[in-house]
Design a protein around this motif. Structure first.
Motif, PDB file in Angstrom:
ATOM      1  N   LEU A 150      42.295  56.934  12.527  1.00 45.32           N
ATOM      2  CA  LEU A 150      43.522  56.161  12.351  1.00 45.32           C
ATOM      3  C   LEU A 150      43.414  54.842  13.102  1.00 45.32           C
ATOM      4  O   LEU A 150      42.902  54.795  14.238  1.00 45.32           O
ATOM      5  N   LEU A 151      43.911  53.790  12.471  1.00 43.63           N
ATOM      6  CA  LEU A 151      43.903  52.457  13.072  1.00 43.63           C
ATOM      7  C   LEU A 151      45.326  52.101  13.485  1.00 43.63           C
ATOM      8  O   LEU A 151      46.265  52.214  12.689  1.00 43.63           O
ATOM      9  N   THR A 152      45.482  51.680  14.732  1.00 47.96           N
ATOM     10  CA  THR A 152      46.808  51.310  15.236  1.00 47.96           C
ATOM     11  C   THR A 152      46.774  49.882  15.750  1.00 47.96           C
ATOM     12  O   THR A 152      45.834  49.464  16.441  1.00 47.96           O
ATOM     13  N   SER A 153      47.834  49.122  15.425  1.00 51.32           N
ATOM     14  CA  SER A 153      47.897  47.713  15.869  1.00 51.32           C
ATOM     15  C   SER A 153      49.319  47.276  16.175  1.00 51.32           C
ATOM     16  O   SER A 153      49.570  46.081  16.336  1.00 51.32           O
ATOM     17  N   ARG A 154      50.252  48.210  16.245  1.00 47.96           N
ATOM     18  CA  ARG A 154      51.658  47.833  16.432  1.00 47.96           C
ATOM     19  C   ARG A 154      52.237  48.452  17.704  1.00 47.96           C
ATOM     20  O   ARG A 154      53.311  49.030  17.714  1.00 47.96           O
ATOM     21  N   TYR A 155      51.478  48.348  18.764  1.00 45.34           N
ATOM     22  CA  TYR A 155      51.962  48.814  20.054  1.00 45.34           C
ATOM     23  C   TYR A 155      53.154  47.974  20.501  1.00 45.34           C
ATOM     24  O   TYR A 155      53.117  46.734  20.441  1.00 45.34           O
ATOM     25  N   VAL A 156      54.214  48.595  20.908  1.00 43.80           N
ATOM     26  CA  VAL A 156      55.420  47.913  21.394  1.00 43.80           C
ATOM     27  C   VAL A 156      55.330  47.814  22.913  1.00 43.80           C
ATOM     28  O   VAL A 156      55.350  48.835  23.606  1.00 43.80           O
ATOM     29  N   PRO A 157      55.181  46.605  23.456  1.00 45.13           N
ATOM     30  CA  PRO A 157      55.022  46.477  24.905  1.00 45.13           C
ATOM     31  C   PRO A 157      56.241  47.026  25.653  1.00 45.13           C
ATOM     32  O   PRO A 157      57.386  46.780  25.275  1.00 45.13           O
ATOM     33  N   VAL A 158      55.956  47.762  26.679  1.00 41.36           N
ATOM     34  CA  VAL A 158      56.997  48.289  27.569  1.00 41.36           C
ATOM     35  C   VAL A 158      56.498  48.099  28.996  1.00 41.36           C
ATOM     36  O   VAL A 158      55.294  48.023  29.246  1.00 41.36           O
ATOM     37  N   THR A 159      57.431  48.007  29.886  1.00 44.82           N
ATOM     38  CA  THR A 159      57.084  47.886  31.298  1.00 44.82           C
ATOM     39  C   THR A 159      57.616  49.106  32.032  1.00 44.82           C
ATOM     40  O   THR A 159      58.815  49.422  31.942  1.00 44.82           O
ATOM     41  N   PHE A 160      56.757  49.805  32.744  1.00 46.12           N
ATOM     42  CA  PHE A 160      57.189  50.963  33.533  1.00 46.12           C
ATOM     43  C   PHE A 160      56.218  51.165  34.684  1.00 46.12           C
ATOM     44  O   PHE A 160      55.080  50.661  34.674  1.00 46.12           O
ATOM     45  N   ILE A 161      56.682  51.884  35.686  1.00 42.33           N
ATOM     46  CA  ILE A 161      55.859  52.253  36.842  1.00 42.33           C
ATOM     47  C   ILE A 161      55.592  53.755  36.751  1.00 42.33           C
ATOM     48  O   ILE A 161      56.520  54.549  36.599  1.00 42.33           O
ATOM     49  N   SER A 162      54.337  54.122  36.829  1.00 43.01           N
ATOM     50  CA  SER A 162      53.988  55.545  36.746  1.00 43.01           C
ATOM     51  C   SER A 162      53.476  56.107  38.063  1.00 43.01           C
ATOM     52  O   SER A 162      53.503  57.315  38.262  1.00 43.01           O
ATOM     53  N   LEU A 163      53.017  55.254  38.963  1.00 44.65           N
ATOM     54  CA  LEU A 163      52.488  55.744  40.232  1.00 44.65           C
ATOM     55  C   LEU A 163      52.484  54.611  41.242  1.00 44.65           C
ATOM     56  O   LEU A 163      52.188  53.465  40.902  1.00 44.65           O
ATOM     57  N   VAL A 164      52.803  54.952  42.484  1.00 49.61           N
ATOM     58  CA  VAL A 164      52.716  54.013  43.601  1.00 49.61           C
ATOM     59  C   VAL A 164      51.960  54.695  44.725  1.00 49.61           C
ATOM     60  O   VAL A 164      52.281  55.841  45.087  1.00 49.61           O
ATOM     61  N   THR A 165      50.973  54.007  45.268  1.00 50.27           N
ATOM     62  CA  THR A 165      50.240  54.512  46.430  1.00 50.27           C
ATOM     63  C   THR A 165      50.274  53.466  47.531  1.00 50.27           C
ATOM     64  O   THR A 165      50.542  52.288  47.275  1.00 50.27           O
ATOM     65  N   ASP A 166      50.024  53.902  48.754  1.00 51.06           N
ATOM     66  CA  ASP A 166      50.053  52.978  49.885  1.00 51.06           C
ATOM     67  C   ASP A 166      48.678  52.902  50.531  1.00 51.06           C
ATOM     68  O   ASP A 166      47.879  53.846  50.442  1.00 51.06           O
ATOM     69  N   ARG A 167      48.413  51.778  51.187  1.00 46.77           N
ATOM     70  CA  ARG A 167      47.175  51.602  51.946  1.00 46.77           C
ATOM     71  C   ARG A 167      47.456  50.716  53.147  1.00 46.77           C
ATOM     72  O   ARG A 167      48.424  49.966  53.170  1.00 46.77           O
ATOM     73  N   ASN A 168      46.619  50.837  54.140  1.00 44.02           N
ATOM     74  CA  ASN A 168      46.706  49.997  55.340  1.00 44.02           C
ATOM     75  C   ASN A 168      45.471  49.114  55.413  1.00 44.02           C
ATOM     76  O   ASN A 168      44.332  49.585  55.262  1.00 44.02           O
ATOM     77  N   ASP A 169      45.685  47.814  55.661  1.00 43.23           N
ATOM     78  CA  ASP A 169      44.543  46.908  55.776  1.00 43.23           C
ATOM     79  C   ASP A 169      43.973  46.957  57.188  1.00 43.23           C
ATOM     80  O   ASP A 169      44.380  47.785  58.026  1.00 43.23           O
ATOM     81  N   GLU A 170      43.036  46.037  57.473  1.00 45.28           N
ATOM     82  CA  GLU A 170      42.390  46.042  58.779  1.00 45.28           C
ATOM     83  C   GLU A 170      43.346  45.731  59.922  1.00 45.28           C
ATOM     84  O   GLU A 170      43.085  46.065  61.080  1.00 45.28           O
TER      85      GLU A 170
END
Length: 923
Positions: free
Chosen positions: A338-358
């Protein structure tokens, strides 16, 4: 006459000469004396009768088919057991007779002092063998090439001699009774289909048994349908496409139909993204693409005939679907590109992680979608309530927000934030704001944790006694006792008042005499006598009335406090039992969620041992999806169902296995033919024929009829004799509740955006694989990009597991209702706590995989409550005795003080009566 240690026989020719030089030994037992032997013919068989020191012996002569071997089957019966006092010295002249069609052995006996004839009915019947085990189910087809049957011999007075069995494709065929075909001391057989393709179809196993008396049983019959032909590939129905060959929407249903008339049991499918654009693939692939092997990696199993897809990415997708029939044969897959070309853009957050710099500053990495398409994110926010004005905003233009790709962004550093629970969101210039559905918690030390927080709230299932205007039996009894106690108190107080009035009357009469008030002589005499007689009676009356008042008061207080104490103790013990059961069942559920996907047989056995940690636990049962043998031969869990028994130590589990909902015409007639009249009537009333010719189970069967029907179907191998892992469906009183719970669980999972979590996990795993390919070239496994991708996958997986665990905890329940009313009424001594098993199964959105049932007994609670009642009774008895003793002492002292003035007046009256003319000068 003569007593000999052996019995032998010889076959003679017509002229009286021996047919053989060797005698046939019928019985030879040194140390036993045999006598009075006879040869008789019973229904064409040669029988030998004789007596010895152990009783009467009966032997039947049996020759092999080729006459080369002669066998004697000997039975023995004690003479003394048949006729008391009889022995070999009193018995003689054995013989045989036929009476009303029954054969009897008879002999003379003189043990009673007078001659008499004793009749013995020999063993003329043997029951069918008892089916013990099979590795196939007669109620459905199978593809196993090796069949195994085991049985137990029936109970028989003579004992079992041999068996004969037959595998045939003709239902009417019966096993041979020829001597050469007999099997001795064997209770199992195996059938191997050497050419399964040629042997496909219905097979019937017949087994008969012969006892030592020579009786043959009716056949035990089993059926098996061999099916090794896999179903054809499903016929796919491609969704609508535009003129350029692309689907008109990236949200669609891919449907299919069975490739043959017989419906498949279930289907296995998976999808693969071949490329992001058509240009990335050679044109030949669209015409020469072979069916993708379904295998086990990324496969989803379903009983539906469609796949629902929602707004999938643009690209070239290959969908492969294979059918699996009732016998477990998996056919070749059918693949559609199947060929798809009509993706409807959406904005969502699925994961957030944290880090510490130097510098130990905190940065938040945001995974999701729609960070680039249609414009870059303008800002990100951290806010407590998710409503403007924002508590903290990170602007891309100032460098506080960095957008790396359409699926990855980062904010930070996070400085000078107060501790609390926050929501994290991003703002897109076209699509507006989008918040993550998982909160973030920042503590005073700067540590960051991600939720969910507070989803699971502990709520006890125990229901204490309701406080309402409606009274139960115990409450009504307590109320009656209290009312009776108050009534007794009122009566006692009234009696004390009456005694007090009597004292005053006596005192008044005494003073009248003492003060020489005008009274007749008779009145004076009566008053004096009354005072004299009543001075002790008044004291006794007052003492008894006061003691009774004390005793009634103590009993009223003791009963009220005792009932309250018992109620509190019941609540405490019940809540404690629930808490222990909850802890144990959570352990079982967590373990099962790991054991079932891996089909760990050893772990399943350990689950049963874990209930020993709770002394009140009686049994446990773990159900899960259907199990099958994988391509490597080992057991594996499928994605089909959730009520198949995986592990149990329930002693009544076979009574809870689901009865077949329908029987084919062949199996129905098969059961009727091998059943007696009572069983046939039960089967006929339990199953009714439908329009398609199948016999459908009635749903309103009583419990007794269901148990009896299960026993009948087990004998014909239409229900299991033992529980195999993941093969039998559990059907008990909780099953309807489980069905509703499953719907509620799936709704809760959907509300938690589980599908989006799975999609994000897939994207993160793809990123991790790309990073892995990159670092393999340099062998630099400490590359920050690779470590971040690895950490993101682990974080997302942990987030999914935490969410599933929290939802599972919300659906912990019990049957029947665990409450004071049920416990007090004694309606049930066993309560079954149950909880769902949830785990991730690839990209399958169905996470409801099974249920843990834990049965606990309340006998311990009842025993503790009985002990409490005995303690209350003992304490009340001791307190009553002590209080009564103190009450008696107080009453005696108090009554003595009350009657003291009267005693003084009585003495004065006695003195006046002794000196009638004396004037009183003292009061």
């Amino acid at each position: 006459g003569q007593q000999l240690p052996s019995i032998a026989a010889a076959v003679l020719n017509r002229d009286g000469s021996p047919l053989s030089q060797m005698a046939e030994i019928v019985s030879s037992e040194p140390g036993r004396s045999s006598f009075s032997s006879r040869i008789i013919n019973i229904k064409g068989s040669t029988w030998f009768l004789w007596f010895d020191s152990s009783g009467i012996r009966i032997a039947r002569r049996e020759a092999a088919a080729d006459r080369s071997t002669i066998r004697y089957h000997v039975q023995i019966s004690s003479l003394n057991a048949l006729t008391e006092g009889s022995d070999q010295n009193s018995a003689s002249f054995p013989g045989a007779a036929i009476l009303n069609g029954n054969i009897y052995i008879l002999w003379g006996d003189r043990s009673a002092g007078t001659p008499r004839t004793v009749l013995l009915k020999p063993d003329l019947h043997v029951d069918r063998p008892i089916l013990r085990f099979t590795n196939f189910n007669s109620g459905k087809p199978g593809n196993s090439r090796n069949l195994s049957v085991r049985w137990d011999p029936p109970a028989d007075s003579s004992g079992i001699l041999s068996y004969s069995w037959l595998w045939s494709q003709n239902l009417e065929d019966v096993p041979s009774r020829d001597e050469l075909e007999q099997k001795y001391h064997e209770v199992q057989t195996q059938k191997t289909f050497e050419n399964p393709e040629e042997d496909e179809g219905d097979w019937f196993f017949s087994l008969i048994v012969r006892d030592i008396a020579g009786n043959w049983s009716d056949p035990l019959k089993l059926s098996y349908t061999l099916d090794v032909t896999p179903p054809p590939p499903p016929v796919m129905r491609v969704p609508s496409t535009s003129a350029d060959g692309f689907l008109i929407s990236n949200s669609f249903n891919l449907e299919w139909e069975d490739g043959e008339k017989e419906a498949a049991a279930y289907y296995r499918w998976r999808r693969v993204r071949l490329a992001g654009t058509v240009d990335e693939l050679p044109l030949e692939i669209f015409t020469t693409q072979e069916a993708l092997p379904v295998g086990n990696d990324g496969v989803v199993e379903t009983s539906d005939r469609f796949i629902a897809q929602s707004n999938i990415d643009n690209g070239v997708w290959a969908y492969s679907v294979a059918a699996v029939d009732m016998a477990g044969n998996e056919g070749l897959p059918n693949t559609e590109i199947l060929l798809t070309s009509r993706y409807v853009p959406v904005t969502f957050i699925s994961l957030v992680t944290d880090r510490n710099d130097e510098n130990d500053q905190i940065y938040l990495t945001i995974h999701g979608r729609g960070f680039l398409v249609g414009g870059l994110l303008s800002s990100a926010v951290i806010d407590e309530d998710g409503v403007e004005p924002w508590d903290y905003e990170f602007i891309r233009a100032t460098g506080q927000l960095k957008v790396y790709s359409d699926t990855l962004a980062e904010i930070g550093p996070i400085d000078n934030m107060r501790s609390g629970t926050y929501r994290i969101g991003v703002i897109h210039p076209l699509r507006g704001q989008a918040f993550w559905n998982i909160p973030m918690r920042l503590d005073t030390t700067g540590n960051v944790k991600f939720g969910p927080f507070g989803i699971y709230k502990y709520e006890s299932l125990w229901k204490p006694a309701a406080r309402s205007l409606r009274l139960n039996g115990n409450q009504l009894l307590l109320l009656i006792l209290i009312l009776l106690g108050f009534t007794a108190v009122i009566i006692t107080v009234s009696r004390l008042g009456s005694i007090s009035r009597e004292m005053k009357i006596l005192e008044r009469n005494a003073r009248a005499i003492f003060e020489n008030n005008p009274l007749s002589a008779a009145a004076r005499k009566d008053a004096a006598m009354s005072l004299k007689k009543s001075k002790s009676v008044l004291k006794i009356k007052f003492t008894l009335a006061f003691s009774l008042l004390v005793l009634i008061t103590i009993l009223m207080v003791a009963i009220s406090l005792g009932m309250l104490w018992i109620s509190m103790e019941r609540d405490t013990l019940s809540r404690g039992l629930e808490s222990k059961s909850r802890l144990l069942i959570e352990t079982l559920s967590t373990s099962a969620a790991t054991i079932i996907p891996n089909a760990d047989r050893g772990g399943l056995l350990l689950l049963q041992d874990r209930i020993k940690a709770l002394s009140d636990a009686r049994w446990m049962t773990v159900t899960g999806p259907r199990a099958e043998n994988g391509s490597s031969g080992g057991l594996r869990a499928t994605s089909d169902g959730y009520n198949y028994i995986w592990s149990t130590n329930d002693p009544d589990i076979l009574d809870k296995v689901k009865i077949p909902e329908s029987l084919s015409k062949e199996n129905y007639n098969f059961v009727l033919k091998g059943s007696d009249n009572t069983e046939s009537e039960l089967v006929k009333t339990s199953y009714q024929q439908d329009a398609e010719g199948f016999y459908v189970l009635n749903t309103d069967l009583s419990t007794d009829n269901r148990t009896a029907l299960s026993a009948v179907l087990q004998r014909f191998n239409l229900m299991p004799l033992s529980v195999e892992i993941g093969q039998e469906i559990l059907d008990d009183e909780i099953t309807p509740l489980i069905d509703q719970m499953r719907n509620d669980v799936l709704t809760a999972v959907q509300d938690a955006d589980y599908s989006q979590m799975l999609s994000t996990l897939s994207d993160l795993q793809n990123t991790q694989n790309e990073e892995l390919k990159r670092v393999i070239a340099t062998l630099n496994f400490t590359d920050p990009g690779f470590l971040e991708a690895e950490r993101a996958v682990a974080s997302q997986y942990k987030l999914i597991q935490t969410m599933l665990l929290d939802i599972s905890n919300q659906f912990f329940n019990v049957y029947p209702d665990f409450g004071a009313e049920v416990l007090r009424s004694g309606e049930s001594d066993i309560f079954v706590f149950y909880k769902p098993i949830l785990y991730q199964d690839g990209q399958n959105p169905d996470v409801f995989k099974g249920v843990v049932r834990l049965a606990v007994s309340v006998d311990g609670i009842k025993a503790s409550l009985n002990l409490v009642q005995k303690r209350i009774l003992l304490i009340t008895l001791i307190a009553s005795v002590i209080a009564l003793a103190l009450g008696l002492i107080v009453a005696l002292v108090f009554s003595s003080q009350l009657v003291r003035p009267i005693q003084e007046l009585v003495r004065a009256v006695e003195k006046i009566q002794d000196e009638p003319n004396m004037l009183m000068h003292e009061n």
